[in-house]
Enzyme design. Sequence first.
Site, PDB file in Angstrom:
ATOM      1  N   SER A 255       0.833  -1.211   0.000  1.00 34.10           N
ATOM      2  CA  SER A 255       0.000   0.000   0.000  1.00 34.10           C
ATOM      3  C   SER A 255       0.863   1.253   0.000  1.00 34.10           C
ATOM      4  O   SER A 255       0.637   2.190   0.759  1.00 34.10           O
ATOM      5  CB  SER A 255      -0.954  -0.008   1.201  1.00 34.10           C
ATOM      6  OG  SER A 255      -0.224   0.040   2.413  1.00 34.10           O
ATOM      7  N   GLU A 277      -0.897  -5.699   3.069  1.00 32.00           N
ATOM      8  CA  GLU A 277       0.216  -4.849   3.492  1.00 32.00           C
ATOM      9  C   GLU A 277       0.985  -5.540   4.619  1.00 32.00           C
ATOM     10  O   GLU A 277       0.388  -5.997   5.596  1.00 32.00           O
ATOM     11  CB  GLU A 277      -0.329  -3.475   3.951  1.00 32.00           C
ATOM     12  CG  GLU A 277       0.664  -2.573   4.645  1.00 32.00           C
ATOM     13  CD  GLU A 277       1.939  -2.302   3.859  1.00 32.00           C
ATOM     14  OE1 GLU A 277       1.855  -1.855   2.707  1.00 32.00           O
ATOM     15  OE2 GLU A 277       3.041  -2.573   4.398  1.00 32.00           O
ATOM     16  N   HIS A 528      -5.908  35.819  -3.646  1.00 31.52           N
ATOM     17  CA  HIS A 528      -7.164  35.326  -3.080  1.00 31.52           C
ATOM     18  C   HIS A 528      -8.237  35.305  -4.161  1.00 31.52           C
ATOM     19  O   HIS A 528      -8.324  36.263  -4.939  1.00 31.52           O
ATOM     20  CB  HIS A 528      -7.609  36.234  -1.936  1.00 31.52           C
ATOM     21  CG  HIS A 528      -8.936  35.838  -1.365  1.00 31.52           C
ATOM     22  ND1 HIS A 528      -9.084  34.751  -0.534  1.00 31.52           N
ATOM     23  CD2 HIS A 528     -10.182  36.368  -1.542  1.00 31.52           C
ATOM     24  CE1 HIS A 528     -10.361  34.634  -0.206  1.00 31.52           C
ATOM     25  NE2 HIS A 528     -11.045  35.597  -0.802  1.00 31.52           N
TER      26      HIS A 528
HETATM   27  N1  LIG Z   1       3.441   9.432  -7.485  1.00 29.37           N
HETATM   28  C1  LIG Z   1       4.687   9.007  -7.334  1.00 29.37           C
HETATM   29  O1  LIG Z   1       5.607   9.772  -7.079  1.00 29.37           O
HETATM   30  C2  LIG Z   1       4.974   7.559  -7.508  1.00 29.37           C
HETATM   31  C3  LIG Z   1       4.003   6.710  -7.997  1.00 29.37           C
HETATM   32  C4  LIG Z   1       4.317   5.364  -8.117  1.00 29.37           C
HETATM   33  C5  LIG Z   1       5.591   4.930  -7.785  1.00 29.37           C
HETATM   34  N2  LIG Z   1       6.514   5.780  -7.319  1.00 29.37           N
HETATM   35  C6  LIG Z   1       7.861   5.287  -6.932  1.00 29.37           C
HETATM   36  O2  LIG Z   1       7.912   3.912  -7.129  1.00 29.37           O
HETATM   37  C7  LIG Z   1       8.468   3.281  -5.958  1.00 29.37           C
HETATM   38  C8  LIG Z   1       7.819   1.940  -5.776  1.00 29.37           C
HETATM   39  O3  LIG Z   1       6.451   2.102  -5.408  1.00 29.37           O
HETATM   40  P1  LIG Z   1       5.718   0.967  -4.614  1.00 29.37           P
HETATM   41  O4  LIG Z   1       4.363   1.441  -4.257  1.00 29.37           O
HETATM   42  O5  LIG Z   1       5.878  -0.330  -5.356  1.00 29.37           O
HETATM   43  O6  LIG Z   1       6.643   0.798  -3.322  1.00 29.37           O
HETATM   44  P2  LIG Z   1       6.586   1.465  -1.861  1.00 29.37           P
HETATM   45  O7  LIG Z   1       7.907   1.222  -1.261  1.00 29.37           O
HETATM   46  O8  LIG Z   1       6.049   2.848  -1.908  1.00 29.37           O
HETATM   47  O9  LIG Z   1       5.486   0.574  -1.083  1.00 29.37           O
HETATM   48  C9  LIG Z   1       5.618  -0.815  -0.977  1.00 29.37           C
HETATM   49  C10 LIG Z   1       4.699  -1.323   0.122  1.00 29.37           C
HETATM   50  O10 LIG Z   1       4.646  -2.744   0.028  1.00 29.37           O
HETATM   51  C11 LIG Z   1       4.737  -3.334   1.332  1.00 29.37           C
HETATM   52  N3  LIG Z   1       5.268  -4.712   1.140  1.00 29.37           N
HETATM   53  C12 LIG Z   1       6.514  -5.094   0.743  1.00 29.37           C
HETATM   54  N4  LIG Z   1       6.588  -6.433   0.591  1.00 29.37           N
HETATM   55  C13 LIG Z   1       5.351  -6.946   0.893  1.00 29.37           C
HETATM   56  C14 LIG Z   1       4.767  -8.252   0.891  1.00 29.37           C
HETATM   57  N5  LIG Z   1       5.451  -9.356   0.547  1.00 29.37           N
HETATM   58  N6  LIG Z   1       3.466  -8.399   1.249  1.00 29.37           N
HETATM   59  C15 LIG Z   1       2.737  -7.310   1.593  1.00 29.37           C
HETATM   60  N7  LIG Z   1       3.234  -6.038   1.596  1.00 29.37           N
HETATM   61  C16 LIG Z   1       4.508  -5.852   1.231  1.00 29.37           C
HETATM   62  C17 LIG Z   1       5.626  -2.365   2.093  1.00 29.37           C
HETATM   63  O11 LIG Z   1       5.435  -2.445   3.486  1.00 29.37           O
HETATM   64  C18 LIG Z   1       5.189  -0.991   1.528  1.00 29.37           C
HETATM   65  O12 LIG Z   1       4.123  -0.438   2.252  1.00 29.37           O
HETATM   66  C19 LIG Z   1       8.239   4.215  -4.803  1.00 29.37           C
HETATM   67  O13 LIG Z   1       9.328   4.139  -3.920  1.00 29.37           O
HETATM   68  C20 LIG Z   1       8.135   5.565  -5.459  1.00 29.37           C
HETATM   69  O14 LIG Z   1       9.379   6.202  -5.322  1.00 29.37           O
HETATM   70  C21 LIG Z   1       6.220   7.084  -7.158  1.00 29.37           C
END
Ligand SMILES: NC(=O)c1ccc[n+]([C@@H]2O[C@H](COP(=O)([O-])OP(=O)(O)OC[C@H]3O[C@@H](n4cnc5c(N)ncnc54)[C@H](O)[C@@H]3O)[C@@H](O)[C@H]2O)c1
Length: 558
Positions: A255, A277, A528
């Site tokens: 998440s 999560e 504003h």
């Molecule tokens: N709007 C944006 O800026 C944007 C959008 C998408 C992605 N991104 C980039 O992409 C990267 C990757 O995004 P993401 O959402 O994949 O990673 P993330 O690191 O944001 O979130 C991963 C989540 O998965 C959980 N997790 C990990 N392994 C697990 C498992 N086996 N079972 C259940 N939960 C598990 C973690 O606890 C964490 O909450 C981010 O670090 C971000 O920098 C940015």
Amino acid sequence: MQAAASLSLASSPSSATASRSARFAEYSGSDAFLRPFSSLRLCGLRREVLASRFLHRHWSSRTALSCARRPPRKVSAAATDNGGAAKGFDYDLVIIGAGVGGHGAAIHAVERGLKTAIIEGDIVGGTCVNRGCVPSKALLAVSGRMRELQSEHHLKSLGIQVSASGYDRQAVADHANNLASKIRGNLTNSLKALGVDILTGVGTIVGKQKVKYGKVGFSDTEVTAKDIIIATGSVPFDHALKLEWVPDWIAIVGSGYIGLEFSDVYTALGSEVTFIEALDQLMPGFDPEIGKLAQRILINPRKIDYHTGVFASKITPAKDGKPVTIELIDAKTKAPKDTLEVDAALIATGRAPFTKGLGLENINVVTERGFVPVNERMQVIDANGNLVPHVYCIGDANGKLMLAHAASAQGISVVEQVYGNDNVLNHLSIPAACFTHPEISMVGLTEPQAREKAEKEGFTVSVAKTSFKANTKALAENEGEGLAKTRHWEILGVHILGLHAADLIHEASNAMALGTPIQHIKFAVHAHPTLSEVLDELFKSAKVDIGTSHAVTEPVPV
Ligand SMILES: NC(=O)c1ccc[n+]([C@@H]2O[C@H](COP(=O)([O-])OP(=O)(O)OC[C@H]3O[C@@H](n4cnc5c(N)ncnc54)[C@H](O)[C@@H]3O)[C@@H](O)[C@H]2O)c1
Ligand SMILES: Cc1cc2nc3c(=O)[nH]c(=O)nc-3n(C[C@H](O)[C@H](O)[C@H](O)COP(=O)(O)OP(=O)(O)OC[C@H]3O[C@@H](n4cnc5c(N)ncnc54)[C@H](O)[C@@H]3O)c2cc1C
């Protein structure tokens, strides 16, 4: 928790082979979106399960067009003009990887008069343009409008009547795909217009200031460069952007940013979502107070349920009419907890760096969990802890901050150093945003991080908060939900959830980058009625005790 960690799938990047051809084949074909057939249950409901598939790549850059119009650049003694390289080298700068990081570095290098080449093994634009930010934001633009049209109560309060809303799945998918192609074209054209040589093939460092590149199956060409930037990015797990079908029920593992954004897309298009999560609460990476508010606004009112404190330990793709199955284990005890059967699963547990086959062994560099070790100047560190001269690594491949604009900013910072200007990027001032409806944005430390720092360094933190409920523009839009909070007179961090939060954060991030304290910014005047008055109010409400030097502001509960 480390991103990219613990989930092992047949299609995960960890299964990448060392061979370059296999790496690119896998890159284009990895399938993180798994699907089934048959009927199953979620939240007590029985449903018909759809068959299908997803996948593939698409996206672009914001600097592309403006850069093509930049005036001629000055040339320093340290650099040659764009026509000739430093003596004895083919190029002043060779960049491996033409994602947003490589692109940002290349156009800045040309501006600095460096003869520059960029090597790309796949298609220009990398993850962000082709498989990340761009297509996902196209889908989010659709989900935002769908939400508005579906919110009868909201529209009615504005005096609007809409009889029905619907969408054409293929047209939505085409919008995302076309946007990616368009921005990829812009990026490519901007590189060509500036005279950057685009060398096609997989790049490998073969020795000091030497890189070879070549298409798979063809012989390699070797080039020399005074400086080399590795910008090879990460292997995305996610291929759900092609929108080849919309599942009734989708499990999203993780998440974080990707999970949350896709939950916004799929629930708006009619899917039910189950989050899995590993940590004890949803959205563990966000400031806890913002996370709670996000749960109230973005999770609870939608068709979303969740399992927290569990790992998805095994995911079996749909086959022979059977659904996707997801085995859950307790994150702490590892005891089996549950098995879900869903229409589709989206894996969003972080991303793995794309650094295999780069020839790092030829410069004595050992990766850390696949990431290239760098110092604060993005200079690559070898296995003995020494800096590798003339080799830098930017973007997702170094794992410092996996965001498109961070990759590009790191590239610009490296080019400044190559040009002869020392430059250290302040990563704490780099903003981030999650493009849900409403958006979430942040810069700097979360409240617990700020308090920990204060305790260690012996100062007091104060927190200021303000609500969107009092903002005239937000109320005119009937979008009063939201919160902005900041802490510390030096501004240690700002977090916003509300309408256009992703745009609002820049006043705070620029203040942090320029070292502007709250007692100065609070006198700035805001038009504003605008949403930017939310930050104006936030800064004005901060209690600044210049004597003890650390003040903060507390938000009004929303
Ligand atoms: N709007 C944006 O800026 C944007 C959008 C998408 C992605 N991104 C980039 O992409 C990267 C990757 O995004 P993401 O959402 O994949 O990673 P993330 O690191 O944001 O979130 C991963 C989540 O998965 C959980 N997790 C990990 N392994 C697990 C498992 N086996 N079972 C259940 N939960 C598990 C973690 O606890 C964490 O909450 C981010 O670090 C971000 O920098 C940015
Ligand atoms: C679904 C999704 C949504 C996202 N949304 C956002 C967002 O809204 N905002 C944001 O800031 N970030 C977002 N991101 C993250 C963003 O896409 C990445 O941080 C960014 O793309 C990193 O850029 P990069 O240049 O380091 O690497 P990449 O974009 O991955 O580019 C690396 C390039 O190098 C090439 N390459 C790799 N190895 C070699 C080699 N040996 N030789 C030659 N070429 C090679 C690859 O083919 C690729 O083109 C999102 C990511 C995903 C997956």
